[in-house]
Design an enzyme around this catalytic site. Sequence first.
Site, mmCIF file in Angstrom:
data_model
loop_
_atom_site.group_PDB
_atom_site.id
_atom_site.type_symbol
_atom_site.label_atom_id
_atom_site.label_comp_id
_atom_site.label_asym_id
_atom_site.label_seq_id
_atom_site.Cartn_x
_atom_site.Cartn_y
_atom_site.Cartn_z
ATOM 1 N N ASP A 124 35.646 37.437 40.492
ATOM 2 C CA ASP A 124 36.340 37.757 41.744
ATOM 3 C C ASP A 124 36.575 36.527 42.619
ATOM 4 O OD1 ASP A 124 36.337 40.330 40.858
ATOM 5 O OD2 ASP A 124 34.708 41.020 42.155
ATOM 6 N N LYS A 171 31.843 44.698 50.146
ATOM 7 C CA LYS A 171 32.718 45.791 49.677
ATOM 8 C C LYS A 171 32.129 46.471 48.444
ATOM 9 C CE LYS A 171 36.453 45.095 46.812
ATOM 10 N NZ LYS A 171 36.631 46.039 45.715
ATOM 11 N N ASN A 172 31.754 45.683 47.445
ATOM 12 C CA ASN A 172 31.382 46.311 46.181
ATOM 13 C C ASN A 172 30.017 46.989 46.229
ATOM 14 O OD1 ASN A 172 33.859 45.775 45.146
ATOM 15 N ND2 ASN A 172 33.233 43.956 43.981
ATOM 16 N N ARG A 212 42.442 46.048 51.381
ATOM 17 C CA ARG A 212 41.433 46.857 50.674
ATOM 18 C C ARG A 212 40.055 46.206 50.733
ATOM 19 N NH1 ARG A 212 42.374 47.120 44.957
ATOM 20 N NH2 ARG A 212 40.224 47.698 45.187
ATOM 21 N N ARG A 265 41.496 48.720 31.663
ATOM 22 C CA ARG A 265 40.195 48.830 32.345
ATOM 23 C C ARG A 265 39.515 50.129 31.891
ATOM 24 N NH1 ARG A 265 40.319 46.996 38.584
ATOM 25 N NH2 ARG A 265 38.080 47.011 38.223
ATOM 26 N N CYS A 270 42.652 47.168 40.907
ATOM 27 C CA CYS A 270 43.466 45.995 40.582
ATOM 28 C C CYS A 270 43.862 46.004 39.112
ATOM 29 C CB CYS A 270 42.679 44.717 40.897
ATOM 30 S SG CYS A 270 42.298 44.512 42.634
HETATM 31 C C1 EPZ Z 1 33.592 45.561 39.252
HETATM 32 O O1 EPZ Z 1 34.632 46.194 38.512
HETATM 33 C C2 EPZ Z 1 34.205 45.092 40.552
HETATM 34 N N1 EPZ Z 1 34.714 46.259 41.262
HETATM 35 C C3 EPZ Z 1 35.315 44.085 40.286
HETATM 36 O O2 EPZ Z 1 35.703 43.568 41.540
HETATM 37 C C4 EPZ Z 1 34.764 42.927 39.448
HETATM 38 O O3 EPZ Z 1 35.825 42.097 39.046
HETATM 39 C C5 EPZ Z 1 34.041 43.452 38.203
HETATM 40 O O4 EPZ Z 1 33.048 44.441 38.571
HETATM 41 C C6 EPZ Z 1 33.305 42.342 37.441
HETATM 42 O O5 EPZ Z 1 32.401 41.696 38.279
HETATM 43 C C7 EPZ Z 1 33.900 47.008 41.989
HETATM 44 O O6 EPZ Z 1 32.705 46.749 42.104
HETATM 45 C C8 EPZ Z 1 34.502 48.159 42.705
HETATM 46 P P1 EPZ Z 1 33.119 45.988 34.881
HETATM 47 P P2 EPZ Z 1 34.275 47.097 37.247
HETATM 48 O O7 EPZ Z 1 32.867 47.383 34.459
HETATM 49 O O8 EPZ Z 1 32.993 47.772 37.497
HETATM 50 C C9 EPZ Z 1 34.886 45.979 30.381
HETATM 51 C C10 EPZ Z 1 37.116 43.036 43.301
HETATM 52 O O9 EPZ Z 1 37.980 42.131 43.348
HETATM 53 N N2 EPZ Z 1 34.500 47.407 30.344
HETATM 54 O O10 EPZ Z 1 31.956 45.097 35.154
HETATM 55 O O11 EPZ Z 1 35.474 47.902 36.950
HETATM 56 C C11 EPZ Z 1 36.048 45.723 31.341
HETATM 57 O O12 EPZ Z 1 37.284 45.992 30.735
HETATM 58 C C12 EPZ Z 1 36.976 43.899 42.082
HETATM 59 O O13 EPZ Z 1 36.350 43.294 44.246
HETATM 60 C C13 EPZ Z 1 34.682 48.129 29.197
HETATM 61 O O14 EPZ Z 1 35.198 47.636 28.189
HETATM 62 O O15 EPZ Z 1 34.095 45.966 36.140
HETATM 63 C C14 EPZ Z 1 35.817 44.268 31.705
HETATM 64 O O16 EPZ Z 1 36.370 43.450 30.717
HETATM 65 C C15 EPZ Z 1 38.128 43.690 41.153
HETATM 66 N N3 EPZ Z 1 34.289 49.439 29.180
HETATM 67 C C16 EPZ Z 1 34.287 44.115 31.684
HETATM 68 O O17 EPZ Z 1 33.806 45.225 30.904
HETATM 69 C C17 EPZ Z 1 33.730 50.040 30.264
HETATM 70 O O18 EPZ Z 1 33.380 51.235 30.170
HETATM 71 C C18 EPZ Z 1 33.600 44.151 33.046
HETATM 72 O O19 EPZ Z 1 34.032 45.306 33.766
HETATM 73 C C19 EPZ Z 1 33.546 49.294 31.434
HETATM 74 C C20 EPZ Z 1 33.939 47.970 31.464
#
Ligand code: EPZ
Length: 427
Positions: free
Chosen positions: A305, A22-23, A397, A122, A117
């Site tokens: 995840d 998916k991702n 999803r 976020r 989610c």
């Molecule tokens: C991706 O989300 C995945 N989604 C998530 O999977 C997964 O949990 C996550 O990566 C971590 O592995 C998709 O790929 C579509 P991040 P993403 O940016 O990209 C902080 C699932 O179940 N952050 O790596 O949104 C954030 O708050 C989904 O398949 C900032 O502070 O995650 C978090 O604490 C749910 N500022 C951390 O970084 C930013 O600009 C990691 O978030 C961006 C992120």
Amino acid sequence: MEKFLINGGKPLIGRVHISGAKNAAVAILPAVLLSDEPCIIENLPQISDVSTLLSSLSKLGAEIKTINKTSVSIDPRRASYFVVTKEMAQGMRASSYFLGALLGRNNKARVAPPGGCDFGVRPIDQHIKGFEALGAYVAIENGMVDARAKELRGSSIYLDMVSVGATINIMLAAVKAKGLTIIENAAREPHIVDLANFLNSMGADIMGAGTGVIKIRGVEHLHGTQYSIIPDQIEAGTYMVAAAATGGDVTIENVTPKHLESIIAKLVETGAEIEEFDEAVRVKMTGRPRRCNIKTMPHPGFPTDMQPQIATLLSVAEGTSIVTEGVWEGRFRYVEQLTLMGADIQVDGKSAVITGVKNLKPAPVRAVDLRAGAAMIIAGLMAEGQSTVEDISHIDRGYELITEKLSGLGADIKRINDYDAPSAKLA
Ligand code: EPZ
């Protein structure tokens, strides 16, 4: 409203085939907009996130042709729109990838703020910081994220935290920018590597994906390609945990065992026997699982995840386990549901203290998000008797044909409408 009806208490036995990731799919589909020619994408998972993105691409003007259940041809040449509305994004996190892809294609993008989610706040500040470093002006106007640039120019960007989304979005915007972009403290997840491989197969020049430093030398044009998406690490992990949690014996096929190392290591600590093959893993569990502590971290750490699913397994382990969430602020909302099934879990900030109980009890529960929903299904399969899982659109999803795949392993699980529910019939 649909829900899952589960008669639990049976071990899962047999073989299950894992779908495309998916991702990776949700990054690769918007990335097609960067191509000057049609692309064929194979091994797409049949999940609602993919259909939402395909419909958004079509609304942007791309021509989509279905080749078979898991392959599409996408011709982006007539995609002249650059606005992704809230209705098109449907609250998906991955809709934010249209920002990088449309910026890279047209030097302009207007996209509804990403949803997805609910794990607490976020933010997308690191995505915006990256776009700005490449020369874009980014503003939030009328509830939309608006990004524009006269010209995108390569730059060095240090991410303040490891972010999958920011790494992907910056790659998308930088791939056709002038000069060299360096992303430091980049995410290293398998889907980052898959996106880089996809873009490179179209003629991009990306090096270092899978390490903490990614170098992107901008190219003028990207050509068409035929590309097959990698297997889904988290879907595979979910079936591995489901096999162990039900005391089963399951061979999970079409996987990349290297992507599963942290999950394998932790399952072995709980007492599961694991055999690795070239493209499969076999998970077998006899007796009660052993306790273990887990901290989620960016790849190659234990994936966030997989946190709700493994916590569900640990809820019946012998002894007390501590699960610490190292990525998201609030990813324990499912615990309340699990306690309805008799789990003994105390959440204190970023940690959950799980005191293993002998068995979970059947109950009606809800999927509070995608992976939490998968965890509720696992809990339903573990508990002897009839459970229901509501709000299953979260699960649809991200999990292809989940009832069919689980039924193939001997599970008694059905998708029903509210009016089909046994309690409704009795009333
Ligand atoms: C991706 O989300 C995945 N989604 C998530 O999977 C997964 O949990 C996550 O990566 C971590 O592995 C998709 O790929 C579509 P991040 P993403 O940016 O990209 C902080 C699932 O179940 N952050 O790596 O949104 C954030 O708050 C989904 O398949 C900032 O502070 O995650 C978090 O604490 C749910 N500022 C951390 O970084 C930013 O600009 C990691 O978030 C961006 C992120």
